[in-house]
Design a protein around this motif. Structure first.
Motif, PDB file in Angstrom:
ATOM      1  N   ASP A  61       0.808  -1.218   0.000  1.00  0.00           N
ATOM      2  CA  ASP A  61       0.000   0.000   0.000  1.00  0.00           C
ATOM      3  C   ASP A  61       0.844   1.272   0.000  1.00  0.00           C
ATOM      4  OD1 ASP A  61      -2.613   0.992  -0.099  1.00  0.00           O
ATOM      5  OD2 ASP A  61      -2.644   1.340   2.058  1.00  0.00           O
ATOM      6  N   ASP A  62       2.065   1.214   0.534  1.00  0.00           N
ATOM      7  CA  ASP A  62       2.930   2.402   0.613  1.00  0.00           C
ATOM      8  C   ASP A  62       3.819   2.554  -0.634  1.00  0.00           C
ATOM      9  OD1 ASP A  62       4.765   0.362   0.944  1.00  0.00           O
ATOM     10  OD2 ASP A  62       5.606   1.142   2.814  1.00  0.00           O
ATOM     11  N   TYR A  63       3.473   1.863  -1.713  1.00  0.00           N
ATOM     12  CA  TYR A  63       4.188   1.914  -2.997  1.00  0.00           C
ATOM     13  C   TYR A  63       5.585   1.303  -2.944  1.00  0.00           C
ATOM     14  CZ  TYR A  63       0.316   4.760  -4.547  1.00  0.00           C
ATOM     15  OH  TYR A  63      -0.941   5.203  -4.857  1.00  0.00           O
ATOM     16  N   THR A  64       5.818   0.402  -2.009  1.00  0.00           N
ATOM     17  CA  THR A  64       7.053  -0.386  -2.020  1.00  0.00           C
ATOM     18  C   THR A  64       6.686  -1.780  -2.516  1.00  0.00           C
ATOM     19  OG1 THR A  64       6.799  -1.141   0.271  1.00  0.00           O
ATOM     20  CG2 THR A  64       8.090   0.904  -0.102  1.00  0.00           C
ATOM     21  N   PHE A  65       7.680  -2.500  -3.001  1.00  0.00           N
ATOM     22  CA  PHE A  65       7.447  -3.864  -3.436  1.00  0.00           C
ATOM     23  C   PHE A  65       8.650  -4.720  -3.100  1.00  0.00           C
ATOM     24  CE2 PHE A  65       9.911  -2.487  -7.069  1.00  0.00           C
ATOM     25  CZ  PHE A  65      10.598  -3.626  -7.467  1.00  0.00           C
ATOM     26  N   SER A  66       8.445  -6.008  -3.121  1.00  0.00           N
ATOM     27  CA  SER A  66       9.537  -6.972  -3.035  1.00  0.00           C
ATOM     28  C   SER A  66       9.252  -8.048  -4.081  1.00  0.00           C
ATOM     29  CB  SER A  66       9.653  -7.572  -1.635  1.00  0.00           C
ATOM     30  OG  SER A  66       8.471  -8.242  -1.282  1.00  0.00           O
ATOM     31  N   SER A  67      10.325  -8.635  -4.580  1.00  0.00           N
ATOM     32  CA  SER A  67      10.168  -9.663  -5.610  1.00  0.00           C
ATOM     33  C   SER A  67      11.031 -10.873  -5.274  1.00  0.00           C
ATOM     34  CB  SER A  67      10.557  -9.115  -6.981  1.00  0.00           C
ATOM     35  OG  SER A  67      11.940  -8.830  -7.031  1.00  0.00           O
ATOM     36  N   ARG A  68      10.616 -12.023  -5.797  1.00  0.00           N
ATOM     37  CA  ARG A  68      11.385 -13.249  -5.655  1.00  0.00           C
ATOM     38  C   ARG A  68      11.449 -13.934  -7.018  1.00  0.00           C
ATOM     39  NH1 ARG A  68       8.139 -17.284  -3.058  1.00  0.00           N
ATOM     40  NH2 ARG A  68       7.785 -17.959  -5.178  1.00  0.00           N
ATOM     41  N   ASP A  69      12.660 -14.198  -7.475  1.00  0.00           N
ATOM     42  CA  ASP A  69      12.891 -14.899  -8.746  1.00  0.00           C
ATOM     43  C   ASP A  69      12.204 -14.229  -9.939  1.00  0.00           C
ATOM     44  OD1 ASP A  69      14.439 -16.783  -7.424  1.00  0.00           O
ATOM     45  OD2 ASP A  69      12.737 -18.109  -7.072  1.00  0.00           O
ATOM     46  N   PHE A  70      12.154 -12.921  -9.925  1.00  0.00           N
ATOM     47  CA  PHE A  70      11.486 -12.142 -10.968  1.00  0.00           C
ATOM     48  C   PHE A  70      12.360 -12.105 -12.227  1.00  0.00           C
ATOM     49  CE2 PHE A  70      10.181  -8.255 -13.095  1.00  0.00           C
ATOM     50  CZ  PHE A  70       8.807  -8.302 -12.967  1.00  0.00           C
ATOM     51  N   PRO A  71      11.883 -12.635 -13.382  1.00  0.00           N
ATOM     52  CA  PRO A  71      12.702 -12.624 -14.599  1.00  0.00           C
ATOM     53  C   PRO A  71      12.849 -11.205 -15.162  1.00  0.00           C
ATOM     54  CG  PRO A  71      10.600 -13.761 -14.975  1.00  0.00           C
ATOM     55  CD  PRO A  71      10.612 -13.301 -13.561  1.00  0.00           C
ATOM     56  N   VAL A  72      14.101 -10.790 -15.394  1.00  0.00           N
ATOM     57  CA  VAL A  72      14.356  -9.458 -15.924  1.00  0.00           C
ATOM     58  C   VAL A  72      15.109  -9.474 -17.251  1.00  0.00           C
ATOM     59  CG1 VAL A  72      14.266  -8.280 -13.690  1.00  0.00           C
ATOM     60  CG2 VAL A  72      16.438  -9.192 -14.516  1.00  0.00           C
ATOM     61  N   GLU A  73      15.688 -10.609 -17.610  1.00  0.00           N
ATOM     62  CA  GLU A  73      16.456 -10.677 -18.852  1.00  0.00           C
ATOM     63  C   GLU A  73      16.537 -12.131 -19.310  1.00  0.00           C
ATOM     64  OE1 GLU A  73      20.827  -9.186 -20.445  1.00  0.00           O
ATOM     65  OE2 GLU A  73      20.233  -8.819 -18.392  1.00  0.00           O
ATOM     66  N   TRP A  74      16.613 -12.316 -20.629  1.00  0.00           N
ATOM     67  CA  TRP A  74      16.703 -13.643 -21.212  1.00  0.00           C
ATOM     68  C   TRP A  74      17.636 -13.570 -22.402  1.00  0.00           C
ATOM     69  CZ3 TRP A  74      13.234 -16.053 -25.303  1.00  0.00           C
ATOM     70  CH2 TRP A  74      13.411 -17.438 -25.366  1.00  0.00           C
ATOM     71  N   ASP A  75      18.485 -14.572 -22.580  1.00  0.00           N
ATOM     72  CA  ASP A  75      19.440 -14.507 -23.685  1.00  0.00           C
ATOM     73  C   ASP A  75      18.965 -15.230 -24.939  1.00  0.00           C
ATOM     74  OD1 ASP A  75      19.870 -17.112 -22.862  1.00  0.00           O
ATOM     75  OD2 ASP A  75      21.963 -16.825 -22.322  1.00  0.00           O
ATOM     76  N   GLY A  76      17.733 -15.673 -24.966  1.00  0.00           N
ATOM     77  CA  GLY A  76      17.159 -16.208 -26.195  1.00  0.00           C
ATOM     78  C   GLY A  76      17.059 -17.716 -26.227  1.00  0.00           C
ATOM     79  N   PRO A  77      16.404 -18.211 -27.278  1.00  0.00           N
ATOM     80  CA  PRO A  77      16.130 -19.647 -27.383  1.00  0.00           C
ATOM     81  C   PRO A  77      17.339 -20.431 -27.900  1.00  0.00           C
ATOM     82  CG  PRO A  77      15.208 -18.518 -29.254  1.00  0.00           C
ATOM     83  CD  PRO A  77      15.806 -17.461 -28.367  1.00  0.00           C
ATOM     84  N   VAL A  78      18.330 -20.548 -27.084  1.00  0.00           N
ATOM     85  CA  VAL A  78      19.514 -21.342 -27.411  1.00  0.00           C
ATOM     86  C   VAL A  78      19.569 -22.514 -26.444  1.00  0.00           C
ATOM     87  CG1 VAL A  78      20.796 -19.394 -28.392  1.00  0.00           C
ATOM     88  CG2 VAL A  78      20.972 -19.855 -25.955  1.00  0.00           C
TER      89      VAL A  78
END
Length: 156
Positions: A61-78
């Motif tokens: 509610d106070d505009y803070t967040f926490s994340s766990r194992d959140f995907p932020v980047e991927w190097d492609g289908p290799v």
């Protein structure tokens, strides 16, 4: 300047979401986006699909967040592809009134020079978040990850 960069990033992401759409909506179906989202619709625990590693983030509610194992980047289908994930904290805000764009969520990660822009969509009239990560280098390969709010209590 930072605002312009965010707006450009959001525009590109919106165009991509509109063009590709979440796979859970079915191939060829138009993506249904809400006209606006409210603070109370966003606060809570959001869980990602099992197929994308079951990430999770909590919007407070106070505009803070926490994340766990959140995907932020991927190097492609290799064969040995890697997904960069982040377990972190930060600030969030929802944007409803960006001309020409559907509503979106901005996660600003603390201690990282990184933001993530996530778009909202409706599936069976239920608000969901598209957290799809696209491969680097301009490849149009998505690592799909959609989130549903599983609790209105962020600490649940």
């Amino acid at each position: 300047m930072k605002s312009d960069i965010l707006r450009i990033s959001a525009s590109l992401a919106a165009a991509t979401v509109t063009a590709l759409g979440p796979s859970s909506c079915g191939a060829g179906k138009p993506v249904v986006t809400p006209k606006a989202v409210t603070h109370s619709e966003l606060v809570g625990r959001w869980d990602g699909e099992r197929q994308c590693g079951s990430p999770m983030f909590r919007l407070r509610d106070d505009y803070t967040f926490s994340s766990r194992d959140f995907p932020v980047e991927w190097d492609g289908p290799v064969p040995d592809s890697q997904v960069t994930r982040r377990s972190s904290e930060g600030k969030w805000h929802g944007v409803n009134k960006d001309p020409g764009l559907p509503p979106y969520l901005v996660l600003n990660f603390k201690n990282h020079n990184d933001i993530q822009i996530l778009h909202f969509f409706l599936e069976h009239k239920e608000l969901q978040i598209d957290g799809t990560v696209y491969a680097g280098g301009g490849d149009p390969y998505p690592y799909e990850c959609h989130y549903k709010r599983t609790s209105v209590d962020p600490e649940a």
